[in-house]
Design a protein around this motif. Structure first.
Motif, short mmCIF file in Angstrom:
data_model
loop_
_atom_site.label_atom_id
_atom_site.label_comp_id
_atom_site.label_asym_id
_atom_site.label_seq_id
_atom_site.Cartn_x
_atom_site.Cartn_y
_atom_site.Cartn_z
N TYR A 35 4.83 -21.48 -0.44
CA TYR A 35 5.22 -22.35 -1.22
C TYR A 35 6.53 -22.40 -2.04
O TYR A 35 6.65 -21.27 -2.52
CB TYR A 35 4.19 -22.76 -2.52
CG TYR A 35 4.26 -23.86 -3.18
CD1 TYR A 35 3.93 -25.26 -2.83
CD2 TYR A 35 4.83 -23.74 -4.26
CE1 TYR A 35 4.13 -26.50 -3.55
CE2 TYR A 35 5.20 -24.88 -5.11
CZ TYR A 35 4.65 -26.23 -4.72
OH TYR A 35 5.11 -27.39 -5.47
N PRO A 36 7.46 -23.44 -2.08
CA PRO A 36 7.43 -24.83 -1.72
C PRO A 36 7.67 -25.11 -0.34
O PRO A 36 7.81 -26.17 0.08
CB PRO A 36 8.24 -25.43 -2.65
CG PRO A 36 9.41 -24.37 -2.83
CD PRO A 36 8.51 -23.24 -2.73
N PHE A 37 8.08 -24.11 0.52
CA PHE A 37 8.18 -24.31 1.94
C PHE A 37 7.63 -23.19 2.52
O PHE A 37 7.11 -21.99 1.89
CB PHE A 37 9.60 -24.37 2.39
CG PHE A 37 10.46 -23.24 1.59
CD1 PHE A 37 10.64 -21.99 2.39
CD2 PHE A 37 11.02 -23.53 0.45
CE1 PHE A 37 11.09 -21.24 1.76
CE2 PHE A 37 11.54 -22.39 -0.20
CZ PHE A 37 11.87 -21.13 0.36
N ASN A 38 7.39 -23.38 3.88
CA ASN A 38 6.89 -22.23 4.80
C ASN A 38 7.99 -21.29 5.36
O ASN A 38 8.71 -21.92 6.07
CB ASN A 38 5.91 -22.84 5.69
CG ASN A 38 4.44 -22.47 5.40
OD1 ASN A 38 3.89 -21.75 5.32
ND2 ASN A 38 3.73 -23.68 5.14
N LEU A 39 7.81 -20.11 5.14
CA LEU A 39 8.81 -19.24 5.93
C LEU A 39 8.20 -17.72 5.80
O LEU A 39 7.77 -17.22 5.02
CB LEU A 39 10.12 -19.28 5.04
CG LEU A 39 11.11 -18.47 5.54
CD1 LEU A 39 12.37 -19.36 6.10
CD2 LEU A 39 12.18 -17.58 4.58
N THR A 40 8.38 -17.44 7.09
CA THR A 40 8.13 -15.69 7.25
C THR A 40 9.29 -15.20 8.25
O THR A 40 10.11 -16.03 8.61
CB THR A 40 6.97 -15.78 8.17
OG1 THR A 40 6.95 -16.44 9.21
CG2 THR A 40 5.63 -15.76 7.32
N GLY A 41 9.20 -14.02 8.08
CA GLY A 41 10.23 -13.36 9.06
C GLY A 41 10.73 -11.76 8.37
O GLY A 41 10.11 -11.36 7.52
N ILE A 42 11.44 -11.20 9.31
CA ILE A 42 11.94 -9.83 8.74
C ILE A 42 13.55 -9.63 9.14
O ILE A 42 14.03 -10.26 10.10
CB ILE A 42 11.22 -9.07 9.51
CG1 ILE A 42 9.80 -9.02 9.47
CG2 ILE A 42 11.85 -7.47 9.28
CD1 ILE A 42 8.98 -8.00 10.25
N LEU A 43 14.46 -9.39 8.00
CA LEU A 43 15.60 -9.11 8.23
C LEU A 43 15.88 -7.78 8.14
O LEU A 43 15.25 -7.13 7.59
CB LEU A 43 16.29 -10.09 7.15
CG LEU A 43 16.31 -11.39 7.14
CD1 LEU A 43 17.15 -12.13 6.00
CD2 LEU A 43 16.77 -12.06 8.19
N TYR A 44 16.95 -7.38 9.07
CA TYR A 44 17.47 -5.86 9.06
C TYR A 44 18.74 -5.79 8.59
O TYR A 44 19.59 -6.69 8.83
CB TYR A 44 17.02 -5.51 10.43
CG TYR A 44 15.75 -5.27 10.64
CD1 TYR A 44 15.13 -4.11 10.45
CD2 TYR A 44 15.13 -6.43 11.78
CE1 TYR A 44 13.51 -4.05 11.02
CE2 TYR A 44 13.69 -6.26 12.07
CZ TYR A 44 13.12 -5.08 11.78
OH TYR A 44 11.73 -5.03 12.28
#
Ligand code: ADP
Ligand code: MG
Length: 637
Positions: free
Chosen positions: A283-292
């Motif tokens: 929330y308020p948006f959908n985001l997943t991830g992995i940064l290196y």
């Protein structure tokens, strides 16, 4: 069997589909595998909520090449379609979707960039196929359906004897697209777009050691040992990892999992990443991830375009420009968000509200992570500073929010290897490095060897000298000067040490004003005025008689221009290399120059001193250097 004409309002969209986004034809496979995945996930959902009584089992998606028949099959075990649903979803919904998409973008192919990544859907099959069949059996108690279309608006729809639930799409590959019958080409595509999709994807089989078989070793009469060969079994060749690290919770993952996933993403990369940042919002948006953070050093260019953008585990692009702030495009990793609109152009994307929020969320996450790494293990953070500073400094320059936050972790190393935060530095130097106008003067060097003598001179005064050597440092300094009150940065070689930080301790001059005027005239006859500005200074008699410096302002503007932006606006494009020649009027040698009777000796003294001063700055080159050496040999003879 029923026949029909797809309701075409545009004359005929099929030729258009073929032509559209010529270079992007390969996305048909991603579209069809996505549909197969959707159909499987929908079935899973229905069984989960108890809507249907069928067993979900362990469904997979299979891709098969039939080289002789020139066909490519995409087979799923998802929820399937009834004949009515084919009529509705394929002939009407999907078609009008594709039609609308093409209608909207057919004139904008130049603006493609991100357009074309999504939208064409099922009908993208016609980019590579001259005929497409759908054989599908719904999970509902209804006969299977068989739809065929040869790329004209006419289709046929008849019953089929398929009994297992699911859908098979058969592409009759067109003459100009036979590359898609090559196993290697399909493998490449599956690896590019489908490597992390959530349903297992089978492409052929492979041989593996049978885990249940322990090869036996027997000894014959002569005592010779023989081990029987390991038994092999044939298993499905599953090309994807359905649960990549970014879809898991950070609490489920260890450091080794993050490193393992990095290797999965970049199999040819040997170097381990320095840090990772797990992104996870709903929330308020959908985001997943992995940064290196990879090891970066001082190179700003080689690392870009490594972050991969996904939507629900489907690869979209590795150009995330406009989605993550520019300074973070040097990082690596994955971002997955269904909320990034992809059927729009880049310029639109940058103005999109949701995308702006995503971008500032990522910036904040990176800043928070840096701060916590700094606080939890400062020593380790300092050790890695040189490899990450370029990203941090770039971020400080380009994102104001990041600049504010960076105060907590941005480091300023001294030439002796002490790392200060700005506040620590301030407290350390404010007593000794505040000038007569109450301005804090931060001294720095960009090269420890080249500026060695200047650094030493500054140290004897008790000054702290920073080592700031990244390629964008001139911009950063400019920014710091405008943000921090009453502070200026001065490179150690930009003036004589007595002048770097001007205090109120004037040295008494040995020369009268008249003598100074005379000295200036003599010097100007010999010193080339297009290269050096002569500047008489009253300094300690033991200080060097001649010294070359480059004023901070000029040098910095030139540097800023070389690395883009900044200085350009001052119109210094063709600014010549100008240096100051500082002449110490209290030195003995200068007195000698002034009092020498013969013009010839005077000239020789000046030329030789000027050459020595240039030499100590590495400025004496070519013919001038040769002349200097020859002259020096003459002198010691
Ligand atoms: P979208 O996937 O965006 O809905 P598509 O053109 O890719 O658009 O597909 C149109 C529709 O056709 C899907 O919404 C779905 O209802 C149906 N469909 C396509 N492929 C399959 C499949 N493999 N199994 C079941 N239904 C499918
Ligand atoms: Mg689709």
């Amino acid at each position: 069997m029923s026949k029909g004409t797809i309701n075409v309002s545009v004359e005929n969209i099929f030729p258009l589909i073929k032509k559209f986004l010529y270079s992007d034809h390969e996305i048909f496979l991603r579209e069809l595998v996505s549909n197969a995945t959707d159909a499987t996930l929908k079935l899973k959902h229905l069984t989960n909520i108890g809507e249907v009584s069928v067993k979900y089992g362990t469904p997979k998606i299979e891709i098969k090449i039939d080289k002789e028949g020139k066909k490519l099959h995409i087979i799923d075990q998802g929820l399937g379609m009834t004949a009515d649903e084919v009529q509705k979803y394929i002939n009407e919904v999907a078609f009008s979707g594709a039609e609308e998409f093409l209608d909207k973008y057919k004139d904008k192919v130049d603006d493609a960039g991100i357009i074309g990544h999504f939208g064409l859907g099922f009908y993208s099959a016609f980019m590579v196929a001259e005929k497409v069949e759908i054989i599908t059996k719904s999970f509902k108690e209804e006969p299977a359906a068989h739809w065929t279309c040869d790329g004209s608006p006419q289709y046929t729809l008849e019953a089929s004897d398929k009994t297992e639930r699911g859908t098979e799409i058969i592409l009759h590959i067109a003459e100009d697209s036979t590359e898609f019958l090559e196993e290697s080409r399909i493998t490449t595509l599956l690896n590019k777009y489908n490597k992390f999709m959530p349903i297992p994807i089978k492409f052929g089989t492979k041989e593996e050691n049978d885990p249940s078989h322990e090869p036996e070793t027997t000894t014959d009469k002569e005592g010779k040992e023989t081990t029987e060969p390991q038994r092999k079994i044939t298993v499905d060749n599953i090309i994807n990892n359905p649960t990549p690290a970014w879809t898991k919770q950070p609490s489920e993952l260890e450091d080794t999992d993050y490193k393992g996933f990095y290797r999965e993403l970049y199999p040819t990369q040997f170097e381990e990443p320095l840090f990772n940042i797990h992104l996870n919002v709903d929330y308020p948006f959908n985001l997943t991830g992995i940064l290196y953070f990879p090891k970066m050093g001082n190179d700003m260019n080689i690392q870009k375009d490594k972050i991969q953008l996904y939507q629900n585990q489907v690869f979209v692009t590795d150009n995330v420009e406009g989605i993550v702030p520019e300074f973070l495009t040097m990082l690596r990793g994955v971002i997955d968000s269904p909320d990034i609109p992809l059927n729009v152009s880049r310029s639109y994307l940058q103005a999109d509200g949701a995308v702006k929020k995503i971008s500032s969320y990522i910036t904040k996450k990176v800043a928070d992570k840096m701060k916590s790494l700094f606080n939890s293990n400062r020593e380790d953070f300092e050790a890695k500073w040189n490899d990450i500073k370029i990203v941090i400094e770039y971020g400080m320059l380009s994102e104001d929010k990041f600049f504010e936050k960076s105060n907590a972790f941005a480091l300023y190393p001294s030439v002796d290897g002490t790392y200060y935060t700005y506040d620590e530095l301030y407290n350390k130097i404010k007593a000794n490095q505040t000038d007569k106008d109450d301005k804090l003067v931060v001294l720095y060097a960009s090269d420890k060897d080249a500026q060695h003598s200047y650094i030493e001179a500054a140290k004897t005064k008790g000054y702290e000298v920073l080592l700031l050597d990244s390629p964008i440092v001139s911009h950063l300094i400019q920014k710091l000067e405008s943000e921090k009150e009453n502070t200026s940065f001065v490179r150690v070689d930009s003036d004589h040490v007595d002048n770097l930080i001007k205090k109120d301790e004037a040295t008494v001059s040995k020369l009268s004003d008249e003598e100074k005027t005379k000295l200036e005239t003599i010097l100007k006859e010999i010193v080339p005025s297009e290269k050096f500005m002569v500047q008489l200074e009253t300094m300690d008699s033991s200080s060097a008689p001649f010294m070359i410096t480059q004023p901070e302002f000029m040098r910095r503007m030139k540097e800023m221009q070389q690395t883009g932006g900044g200085g350009g606006m001052f119109g210094m494009g063709n600014m010549p290399e100008m240096h100051n020649l500082i002449v110490n009027t209290n030195s003995e040698l200068v007195s000698e120059i002034l009092n020498t009777k013969t013009k010839k000796k005077q000239e020789r003294l000046i030329t030789q001193s000027l050459d020595l001063a240039q030499l100590s700055q590495g400025l004496l080159k070519g013919e001038a250097l040769t002349n200097f050496i020859n002259r020096s040999y003459e002198m010691i003879k």
